[in-house]
Design an enzyme around this catalytic site. Structure first.
Site, PDB file in Angstrom:
ATOM      1  N   ASN A 396       0.825  -1.204   0.000  1.00 13.11           N
ATOM      2  CA  ASN A 396       0.000   0.000   0.000  1.00 13.11           C
ATOM      3  C   ASN A 396       0.863   1.259   0.000  1.00 13.11           C
ATOM      4  OD1 ASN A 396      -2.009   1.991   0.474  1.00 13.11           O
ATOM      5  ND2 ASN A 396      -3.306   0.469   1.452  1.00 13.11           N
ATOM      6  N   ASP A 397       1.378   1.640   1.151  1.00 15.95           N
ATOM      7  CA  ASP A 397       2.122   2.900   1.257  1.00 15.95           C
ATOM      8  C   ASP A 397       3.365   2.929   0.370  1.00 15.95           C
ATOM      9  OD1 ASP A 397       0.362   3.903   3.240  1.00 15.95           O
ATOM     10  OD2 ASP A 397       1.385   2.673   4.736  1.00 15.95           O
ATOM     11  N   VAL A 398       3.991   1.780   0.147  1.00 15.63           N
ATOM     12  CA  VAL A 398       5.261   1.743  -0.599  1.00 15.63           C
ATOM     13  C   VAL A 398       5.055   1.931  -2.100  1.00 15.63           C
ATOM     14  CG1 VAL A 398       6.398   0.316   1.133  1.00 15.63           C
ATOM     15  CG2 VAL A 398       5.206  -0.794  -0.778  1.00 15.63           C
ATOM     16  N   VAL A 399       3.798   2.030  -2.566  1.00 22.90           N
ATOM     17  CA  VAL A 399       3.525   2.292  -3.985  1.00 22.90           C
ATOM     18  C   VAL A 399       2.668   3.543  -4.160  1.00 22.90           C
ATOM     19  CG1 VAL A 399       3.782  -0.094  -4.769  1.00 22.90           C
ATOM     20  CG2 VAL A 399       1.556   0.679  -3.924  1.00 22.90           C
ATOM     21  N   SER A 437       0.046   3.359   7.435  1.00 23.75           N
ATOM     22  CA  SER A 437       0.266   4.737   7.878  1.00 23.75           C
ATOM     23  C   SER A 437      -1.038   5.516   8.020  1.00 23.75           C
ATOM     24  CB  SER A 437       1.161   5.470   6.879  1.00 23.75           C
ATOM     25  OG  SER A 437       0.474   5.645   5.654  1.00 23.75           O
TER      26      SER A 437
END
Length: 470
Positions: A396-399, A437
């Site tokens: 999720n957050d890493v993309v 996050s």
């Protein structure tokens, strides 16, 4: 005998350093763990021959403790699920810090007992000034790492979800730190057992208070930091005990943990100070879904399978959701089917994907994915613009492209995988919720993105069945 002991410690140190070097690559990591393990066994056995232990009568207790602790760790290491690996790492790391703190406590209490027989004496007179300082600093660092790691374990395991314990948490933490430093200075010349007990209790409390506000997205950095602190504490207490193996092992672990912490923080565009005192990982100030242009578009597994079957290249981006679903074996089976259809398949790993460094690498290796198909962020990002399909599963957050494009995003400046630049993006996800996050992901709303809802393992199985029919 002394020469043999020192030579054995030197050999153990060489094995520690070489083992750590081998752990830097997934290809040689298993060998590195074995080498380091042999070094630790050697150092432990040789310590029993150390002349300084002459007169010690509790050998039986030491052996029983080693058997019980080693047996438990062996069993947990063999049976722990990969999704629970971060919790286990946090817990075992905390035990290392606790051990260093316990060693310091024994030395300090022993020094106080001796000082009480000498009028006007204190800890520094019995231990000597340099040893007393190192013992107190090691006690602080090891005890802080112990209680902090336990809180990290509880948070990762879902047993503790609070982000504050008292109002104005950070100011309370600062006050506790000042008080602990004051007591540490007082310990230098004290002969009070009560003062030592109060010091350890307050450091334990400080570890809890410091770690509680750390948000979930920052927990990998916190774990890495506590790992570095544990190594430093072990090295310091090795100096107190005049044990070369502890000094070397602690220094190696501490320096490696410090470097890893810096790399992790850089991967998230965060400072360690901000991790501990910034409160990141909470949803306050995050962009709401209603503020993002576009809408989520759903795709069915059959259509997704067809799209990937006729792709020239598919890049799979795994995240913690894949670990939760235990979908790694199905994902690799899917990749193998695509390659049989002459589709080039690669795996893209973000440095903080999952709950600890290397989590996704270990997970994919467990499923049998060859190392030459697994690429780090810097290696794979140039490939995304020429990729037909980016398959995001559980990440999720890493993309999130807002990390590059939206200065108002809490993630802005964090290096991310450029999955958004692929020709098509398919996101396998249980629902439409935010990531760890609490920040809404703009990738899900892009025109080239389609959502494939469902459990990761089940959806991967459906894709496999559809591919077999093509």
């Amino acid at each position: 005998m002394v020469i043999l002991i020192q030579a054995s410690y030197f050999l153990a140190a060489v094995l520690f350093i070489l083992g750590l070097k081998q752990m830097s690559s997934p290809v040689t990591a298993r060998r590195g763990i074995l080498w380091s393990g042999v070094g630790m066994v050697l150092a432990t056995l040789v310590t029993f021959l150390d002349p300084s232990l002459h007169g010690v009568s509790n050998y039986l207790l030491m052996v029983v403790a080693i058997i019980l602790g080693g047996g438990y760790a062996w069993q947990k290491g063999r049976t722990v699920a990969m999704v629970d690996m971060p919790q286990m790492i946090a817990l075992f790391n905390g035990m290392g810090g606790g051990a260093a703190g316990a060693i310091a406590a024994v030395e300090l209490f022993g020094a106080i007992n001796q000082s009480q027989a000498i009028p006007g004496a204190g800890v520094s007179l019995v231990l000597s000034s340099d040893v007393a300082i190192v013992a107190i600093v090691g006690a602080f660092i090891g005890t802080l790492s112990f209680s902090g790691s336990l809180v990290a374990w509880a948070k990762l395991d879902g047993r503790f979800r609070r982000t504050s314990l008292v109002p104005q948490q950070h100011w309370v933490n600062l006050g506790l730190l000042v008080l602990v430093i004051y007591l540490g200075v007082k310990l230098f010349d004290t002969d009070s057992t009560l003062l030592v007990l109060l010091f350890f209790l307050l450091v334990l409390l400080l570890g809890v208070f410091v770690t509680t506000p750390v948000g979930g997205a920052d927990m990998p950095v916190a774990i890495s930091l506590f790992n570095a602190l544990t190594g430093l504490a072990v090295g310091l207490e090795g100096y107190v005990l005049d044990n070369a193996a502890m000094i070397i092992a602690g220094t190696v672990v501490g320096s490696a943990g410090t470097l890893l912490t810096q790399l992790m923080a850089k991967a998230m565009n965060r400072s360690v100070w901000n991790v501990l005192f910034g409160g990141f990982g909470q949803s306050g100030g995050a962009k709401e879904a209603s503020e993002i242009e576009g809408s989520m578009k759903e795709i069915q597994s059959q259509d997704a399978a067809i799209m990937m079957a006729y792709a020239s290249q598919v890049v799979i981006v795994p995240g913690y959701g894949m670990a939760v679903a235990q979908a790694q074996h199905k994902v690799w089976e899917l990749a193998e089917l695509l390659e049989e259809n002459n589709v080039k398949v690669k795996f893209a790993i973000h440095p903080v994907a999952g709950r600890m460094p290397g989590h996704m690498n270990v997970l994919l290796a467990e499923a049998g994915v060859p190392y030459d198909k697994i690429f780090d962020m810097d290696e794979i990002n140039p490939d995304f613009p020429t990729t037909t399909v980016a398959l995001v599963i559980g990440a999720n957050d890493v993309v999130n492209p807002d990390a590059r494009n939206d200065k108002s995003s809490p993630l802005y400046g964090m290096p991310v995988l450029d999955a958004a630049k692929a020709e098509n993006v398919i996101v396998i996800k249980r629902g439409a919720g935010t990531g760890f996050s609490g920040v809404e992901n703009a990738l899900f709303y892009q025109d080239n993105t389609q959502m494939l809802y469902g459990d990761g393992q089940q959806v991967a199985g459906e894709l496999i069945q559809h591919l077999k029919k093509l």
